[in-house]
Design an enzyme around this catalytic site. Structure first.
Site, mmCIF file in Angstrom:
data_model
loop_
_atom_site.group_PDB
_atom_site.id
_atom_site.type_symbol
_atom_site.label_atom_id
_atom_site.label_comp_id
_atom_site.label_asym_id
_atom_site.label_seq_id
_atom_site.Cartn_x
_atom_site.Cartn_y
_atom_site.Cartn_z
ATOM 1 N N HIS A 38 -41.906 6.734 64.111
ATOM 2 C CA HIS A 38 -42.481 7.460 65.238
ATOM 3 C C HIS A 38 -42.789 6.477 66.363
ATOM 4 O O HIS A 38 -43.684 5.639 66.253
ATOM 5 C CB HIS A 38 -43.763 8.174 64.783
ATOM 6 C CG HIS A 38 -44.276 9.174 65.768
ATOM 7 N ND1 HIS A 38 -45.285 10.048 65.458
ATOM 8 C CD2 HIS A 38 -43.924 9.459 67.045
ATOM 9 C CE1 HIS A 38 -45.541 10.818 66.509
ATOM 10 N NE2 HIS A 38 -44.717 10.467 67.477
ATOM 11 N N LYS A 244 -27.563 16.058 22.247
ATOM 12 C CA LYS A 244 -26.313 15.293 22.281
ATOM 13 C C LYS A 244 -25.287 16.063 21.461
ATOM 14 O O LYS A 244 -25.311 16.027 20.237
ATOM 15 C CB LYS A 244 -26.498 13.880 21.728
ATOM 16 C CG LYS A 244 -25.239 13.026 21.863
ATOM 17 C CD LYS A 244 -25.427 11.639 21.283
ATOM 18 C CE LYS A 244 -24.181 10.804 21.540
ATOM 19 N NZ LYS A 244 -22.967 11.415 20.979
ATOM 20 N N ASP A 692 -15.622 -11.946 47.947
ATOM 21 C CA ASP A 692 -14.473 -11.099 47.611
ATOM 22 C C ASP A 692 -14.518 -9.862 48.498
ATOM 23 O O ASP A 692 -15.403 -9.016 48.365
ATOM 24 C CB ASP A 692 -14.550 -10.709 46.129
ATOM 25 C CG ASP A 692 -13.376 -9.849 45.676
ATOM 26 O OD1 ASP A 692 -12.508 -9.537 46.513
ATOM 27 O OD2 ASP A 692 -13.332 -9.493 44.490
ATOM 28 N N ARG A 799 -2.007 -11.649 38.539
ATOM 29 C CA ARG A 799 -2.971 -10.599 38.215
ATOM 30 C C ARG A 799 -2.315 -9.613 37.253
ATOM 31 O O ARG A 799 -1.128 -9.296 37.383
ATOM 32 C CB ARG A 799 -3.437 -9.851 39.468
ATOM 33 C CG ARG A 799 -3.984 -10.725 40.575
ATOM 34 C CD ARG A 799 -5.061 -11.708 40.097
ATOM 35 N NE ARG A 799 -6.192 -11.071 39.475
ATOM 36 C CZ ARG A 799 -7.282 -10.659 40.143
ATOM 37 N NH1 ARG A 799 -7.348 -10.826 41.458
ATOM 38 N NH2 ARG A 799 -8.283 -10.119 39.495
ATOM 39 N N ALA A 800 -3.085 -9.120 36.306
ATOM 40 C CA ALA A 800 -2.569 -8.180 35.301
ATOM 41 C C ALA A 800 -2.527 -6.782 35.898
ATOM 42 O O ALA A 800 -3.231 -5.862 35.479
ATOM 43 C CB ALA A 800 -3.443 -8.218 34.053
#
Length: 856
Positions: A38, A244, A692, A799-800
């Site tokens: 405010h 569950k 990254d 990279r895989a």
């Protein structure tokens, strides 16, 4: 207090403030809160809590503080109508409260104990669940006498507390939230630069309080919300508790009135469950996303064995009905409900099922609060356990912690890695040999030989005999030598669940008993719980396969056989050289070995002397990859063991010194290499900070380049030189070398500081908080790679991923010519390296720069 005083002070013919209106929130003890900034004669914050049909209100001059040692003055003012929570605008000059009002933060609040008693006694404790304000707080009434009652607003010590935040929470010049003192040095020196044309400048729209918004949907599987496991039920009224259910998770999508059913890992079940499709269609929805569990109920109890029998090809089709137990509504007729609080979603779902009753559709009831009592009742009733959920949580795929499961009888999921022959009159198999992920490595953890019936033993033998292999592909350190001769190894594809009494001193399962096959899960689900292997960089490599189906290579998976090859540089024999590693590119294990032979001298510069983690893919990248950081004798004679002291002792990590060690890891199916950001010889110091830049799929590549350049520019402004490389995946890495190195905590805090500062400077470009909901149309600046023990992919590592991308170092001048994070691959990287005149990272080892000192 009511609204009499509020109305007395205002002329509603001149102000746009609401006269009245707004209804109390439904859902029991879930209520809204709002903080409004405010700009009156003296700028302050209005802190408002919904209670008894109004907003109880306090004026807080400096705003909330995250520091528990700081007590903020909060002056009690008149109650406001609930509709005021949405008010933002100007109050005219000459009127009460003149000035501009903005909504600063909003969400829900949960009182701890009776809120009315707290107000009466001057000690109101509560939890806030907002975009900015989170965790536990208290309002304490003071004894100061005056025209208005004075209180103190104080933050409790919890995971959201941040000591040292004694300043005004908002910058007086920008009206933006101030960043923490620990990052002021970085933020103050990162100057707002001229915005690159590629940087977005659109204004972020604020989500409504309810969270309901128009959005399109697609008729394909979505990522389900998953549960974290814990041993005790959560306490407090901000949790609800459900049974569950012992069945299969079932996801529903509806587009243009056509339902489709999916397993939790994205396998379509629509044709397999026509009765449930018809039941869902009876809801009359044009578009929707629903979440639930399919179960079979017998005498009021769910029976997993009955469900499996009903779904099997041999099952009695006229037997038990499969019931769809619904517990969440994510999307409905053009509107996304994901950002709506759970209680509201469940209320809407219950109403929907009530208005469209069907014998195969059930609503999963819940209990608010009293977690311990609910769990005790479930245990007494012989149920599997309970699932507890935060009442104000939004729906987010993955294990965010808003849902937790507590089991009555301990059980866990395991990968079947082998079996033994039956003895005596027993048929089929003797016992299943089990594996589980430990420290990133699939390791032998014991056997299970009880809990089977004859039919299942024969079925398992038939299934497993099709996937036998000569050598185990897991860590066998805990398997006694005497038992190795009896083991018949299989590809790690089948997932089971087994009851157990924990683990003995030898690390093996105690009193394991078979519970069930988990046809709805794959090995990938056990690796990180979301259907993909997650590497230390936070990026994922696909490991998903169809539930219950073998990943055995077809004839199309293999290229024409080659003779066993030997690495020219390392003289390490590469076995199975024709095994396909990158299926789409038809690149084999021999191709991978050849690539690493050719780039070895470059890759080793970034890994020698450092602990490393590797991603191993024995069956190729499309199958069961796993992450390994601890050393093992089986990796090779030239693979070093690097001891590093940890809090609870000494851990032995993987290390290599030369091309021979590199080739031995490739022979053991290593695809990716991830070094620590510090040398093993000085394990307490970080000498490489990595940012990254991980873009959301909606972000154009030119924006990624522009943001990398902007980050470089800001780092230069505080005297830090940086280097850039492709990640080999989606984005770019900006790397800052340090000499001398910095303590890990300081490095991580600085990385966080810079990431947060960048989000402050360019909120439409960067986000520094993980999570799909935060990243839409933005670039996640991942600073988490810089803690002790965290790793980042090595330069020149493959990279895989299907594209076989390479993490390629670049010169900053090259960046504009790069088309993607996997611009360089196994197919073109070596040629690119040979063409260049200089190493773009030449001199990185000789850079002398230290972290700027952070203010405390």
């Amino acid at each position: 207090m009511g609204l009499k005083e509020y109305k007395r002070k205002r002329d509603f013919s001149a102000t746009s403030e609401p006269f009245d209106g707004g209804s109390a929130s439904e859902g029991g003890k879930q209520r809204i809160f709002v903080v409004q900034l405010h700009h009156a004669s003296r700028r302050h914050y209005d802190f408002r809590l919904e209670l008894d049909g109004v907003l109880k209100s306090w004026a807080v001059p400096k705003g909330p503080s995250f520091d528990p040692s700081v007590k903020r003055l909060a002056v009690e003012v008149e109650d406001h109508p609930i509709s005021y929570a949405d008010f933002a605008g100007d109050i005219p000059e000459g009127h009460y409260g003149r000035g501009h009002v903005d909504v600063f933060d909003s969400g829900t609040w949960v009182p701890q104990g009776s809120p009315r008693n707290g107000l009466r006694d001057g000690d109101l404790k509560f939890e806030l669940h907002g975009d900015i304000l989170r965790g536990s707080w208290v309002l304490v009434r003071t004894r100061v006498q005056g025209s208005k009652q004075q209180w103190l607003l104080i933050k409790h010590r919890d995971e959201f507390a941040n000591a040292g935040e004694a300043d005004d929470f908002v910058d007086a010049k920008t009206d933006r939230p101030r960043i923490a003192k620990s990052i002021k040095k970085a933020a103050s020196t990162l100057k707002r630069s001229t915005t690159s044309p590629a940087l977005k400048t659109t204004t972020r729209k604020r989500a409504s309080l309810a969270g309901l918004k128009r959005a399109p949907t697609q008729n394909q599987a979505f990522d389900p919300e998953l549960c974290r496991s814990q041993t005790t039920a959560p306490t407090g009224d901000n949790w609800l508790h459900e049974v569950k259910w012992d069945g299969y998770r079932l996801l529903t999508t509806i587009v243009r009135g056509k339902p489709r059913l999916w397993s939790r890992n994205g396998i379509e079940w629509t044709e397999r469950l026509p009765d449930l499709v018809d039941a869902v269609r009876s809801l009359g929805l044009k578009s929707a996303q629903l979440d639930g569990e399919m179960v079979v109920l017998r005498n009021g109890r769910d029976s997993f064995n009955a469900l499996q029998a009903r779904l099997s090809e041999e099952g009695d089709k006229n037997g038990d009905d499969v019931v769809y137990m619904l517990f969440d509504l994510l999307y409905r007729n053009g509107e996304s409900w994901r950002d709506v609080a759970l209680l509201e979603r469940k209320k809407a779902l219950a109403k929907l099922i009530h208005e469209h009753p069907h014998e195969l559709l059930r609503y999963s009831q819940h209990q608010l609060g009293s977690g311990a009592e609910v769990f005790a009742q479930a245990t007494t009733a012989g149920l599997e356990g309970i699932v507890s959920k935060r009442v104000d949580s939004h729906y987010r795929g993955g294990r965010g912690g808003d849902w937790v499961k507590v089991k009555s009888r301990a059980s866990d999921e395991f990968v079947v890695v082998g079996y033994t022959e039956p003895k005596g009159s027993r048929s089929g198999i003797g016992a299943l040999l089990l594996g589980q992920l430990r420290d990133g490595v699939l390791s032998y953890v014991g056997r299970v030989g009880t809990g089977f019936d004859d039919a299942l033993l024969k079925s398992l033998r038939k299934q497993l005999s099709k996937s036998t292999i000569e050598e185990a592909t897991i860590n066998l350190d805990r398997l006694p030598a005497s038992d190795r001769k009896a083991a018949i190894w299989v590809r790690p594809e089948l997932v089971i669940e087994a009851f157990n009494q924990g683990y003995g001193g030898n690390g093996l399962l105690r009193q394991a008993s078979f519970k069930t096959l988990r046809e709805d899960k794959t090995v990938a689900d056990l690796i990180d719980g979301v259907g993909a292997m997650k590497t230390s960089t936070g990026e994922k490599s696909s490991t998903k396969s169809a539930a219950g189906k073998s990943d055995k290579a077809s004839s199309q998976d293999k290229l024409p056989s080659k003779s066993t090859e030997t690495s020219a540089k390392s003289r390490v024999t590469i076995t199975h050289p024709d095994r396909v590693v990158f299926k789409e590119l038809k690149k084999t294990k021999a191709d991978v070995a050849d690539y690493y032979n050719k780039v070895a001298e470059h890759l080793l510069l970034g890994v020698v002397g450092r602990a490393i983690s590797v991603v191993r893919c024995p069956g190729g990248i499309g199958k069961n990859c796993f992450f390994q950081k601890h050393a093992a004798d089986a990796l090779g004679d030239h693979v070093r063991s690097i001891p590093i002291r940890e809090k609870d002792g000494k851990a032995i990590y993987v290390g290599i010194d030369d091309e021979v060690g590199l080739a031995e890891l490739v022979q053991m199916n290593a695809i990716e290499f991830h070094p620590w950001g510090g040398l093993a010889a000085s394990a307490t110091l970080c000498d490489r900070i990595v940012f990254d830049l991980d873009p959301h799929p909606s972000v154009e590549w030119k924006r990624v380049i522009a943001c990398a350049r902007e980050l470089r520019k800001q780092l230069q402004s505080i005297g830090l030189q940086s280097f850039v490389r492709t990640s080999g995946g989606k984005g770019l890495h900006v790397v800052v070398p340090l000499e001398p190195g910095a303590p890990w905590n300081a490095a991580k805090q600085f990385a966080k500081a810079v990431a947060t500062a960048m989000t402050e400077l360019h909120p439409e470009e960067f986000v520094a908080v993980a999570g799909e909901s935060n990243r839409k149309d933005r670039i996640f600046i991942d600073w988490l790679r810089n803690g002790r023990g965290a790793t980042s992919v090595a330069s020149y590592s493959l990279r895989a991923r299907p594209s076989a991308g390479v993490a390629m170092p670049l010169d900053w001048s090259q960046l504009g010519r790069i088309k993607s994070g996997d611009h360089y691959t196994i197919a073109n990287a070596v040629a690119a390296i040979n063409r260049r005149k200089n190493d773009p990272w030449e001199g990185i080892e000789s850079v002398r720069q230290a972290l700027p000192k952070l203010e405390s």
